[in-house]
Design a protein around this motif. Sequence first.
Motif, PDB file in Angstrom:
ATOM      1  N   GLY A  69       0.820  -1.202   0.000  1.00 35.22           N
ATOM      2  CA  GLY A  69       0.000   0.000   0.000  1.00 35.22           C
ATOM      3  C   GLY A  69       0.852   1.247   0.000  1.00 35.22           C
ATOM      4  O   GLY A  69       2.095   1.190  -0.098  1.00 35.22           O
ATOM      5  N   THR A 103      -5.543   5.935  -4.631  1.00 29.08           N
ATOM      6  CA  THR A 103      -6.006   4.554  -4.806  1.00 29.08           C
ATOM      7  C   THR A 103      -6.550   4.345  -6.218  1.00 29.08           C
ATOM      8  O   THR A 103      -6.303   3.303  -6.848  1.00 29.08           O
ATOM      9  CB  THR A 103      -7.078   4.215  -3.757  1.00 29.08           C
ATOM     10  N   VAL A 317       1.096   2.046   6.295  1.00 28.44           N
ATOM     11  CA  VAL A 317       0.701   0.878   5.497  1.00 28.44           C
ATOM     12  C   VAL A 317       0.654  -0.366   6.371  1.00 28.44           C
ATOM     13  O   VAL A 317      -0.319  -1.137   6.346  1.00 28.44           O
ATOM     14  CB  VAL A 317       1.665   0.669   4.313  1.00 28.44           C
TER      15      VAL A 317
END
Length: 322
Positions: A69, A103, A317
């Motif tokens: 991430g 994202t 993350v």
Amino acid sequence: MDLSHELALGIDIGGTNTKWGVVNHRGEIVQKGDLRTDAHETVEGFIDAIYDTLKPVLAGFGDEITIKGIGVGAPNGNYYKGTIEYAPNLHWKGVIPMTQLMTQKFGLPCSLTNDANAAAVGEMMYGAARGMKDFIMITLGTGVGSGIVANGQLILGHDGFAGELGHTCIRPGGRKHWGTGLHGSLEAYCSATGIVLTAQELLANSNDDSLLRQFSEEDLDSKKVYECAVNGDPIAAETYRFTGQVLGEALANFVMFSSPEAIILFGGVIKAGDLLMNPTRQHMEANLLPIFQNKVRLVFSELKEADAAILGASALVWEIKE
């Protein structure tokens, strides 16, 4: 679980530059770089640029590596909402849905916090604040940020914006901030921009010779002020003495607010070393109640300037995914 094949992407968005790093679980930055923030008038253009920069980097790790991430540290970053809100040092105005946009572009989960909070987490995990449960991180760069850790927890507040110490009023009725319009804030004096403004004011109010006079108003920056101070220029030296005074007085207030074990100074401005540290320490101690005096360590960050916020952002993350 085998974590050796997992990496996180940490991104530190500053007013001038954005720094990024690919980080493993041990806090090792395996690859890093930067790009200009202020070259992009829109956040969409910025995200396109950082995607174009990072896509080949991430692809280069191959199929055996998983990018878990993205963690982002940004001015006025709201941890709860994933938004950047009304950041005075960025071109992008209003509320920016940064995690949503990231994202959508990268196809990876994204978390966000205030840039100074990210630096504080990085310092707590890997730097001068290792093992501390109570400390304040002050970032001195394009702006002045802060991250406050008390009782082992990062202070976020009910809306995610706690710890904006750079915008506290330290000189009532003082210098007008170029971005917020507020008068007398710490950032207006102790940021890189504030240092230049102080030097310009001192020059305007003096007829003395100064190495600073060789630079036009547009060319003068905090690095040149520092270089002139090192070369013995009295106006440049007074600039740092005054900056340290303002910072020290502010830090005294912060000490009496949360009684930290240490205050850690971080960012480009700290390259001035003792020119800044000595007057800061002097005026901090002079403005403390006796019960607080000589208790609080005032230290420079142990992490590379480019690394602390990257490491702290990347830690988001692991926090979210595990």
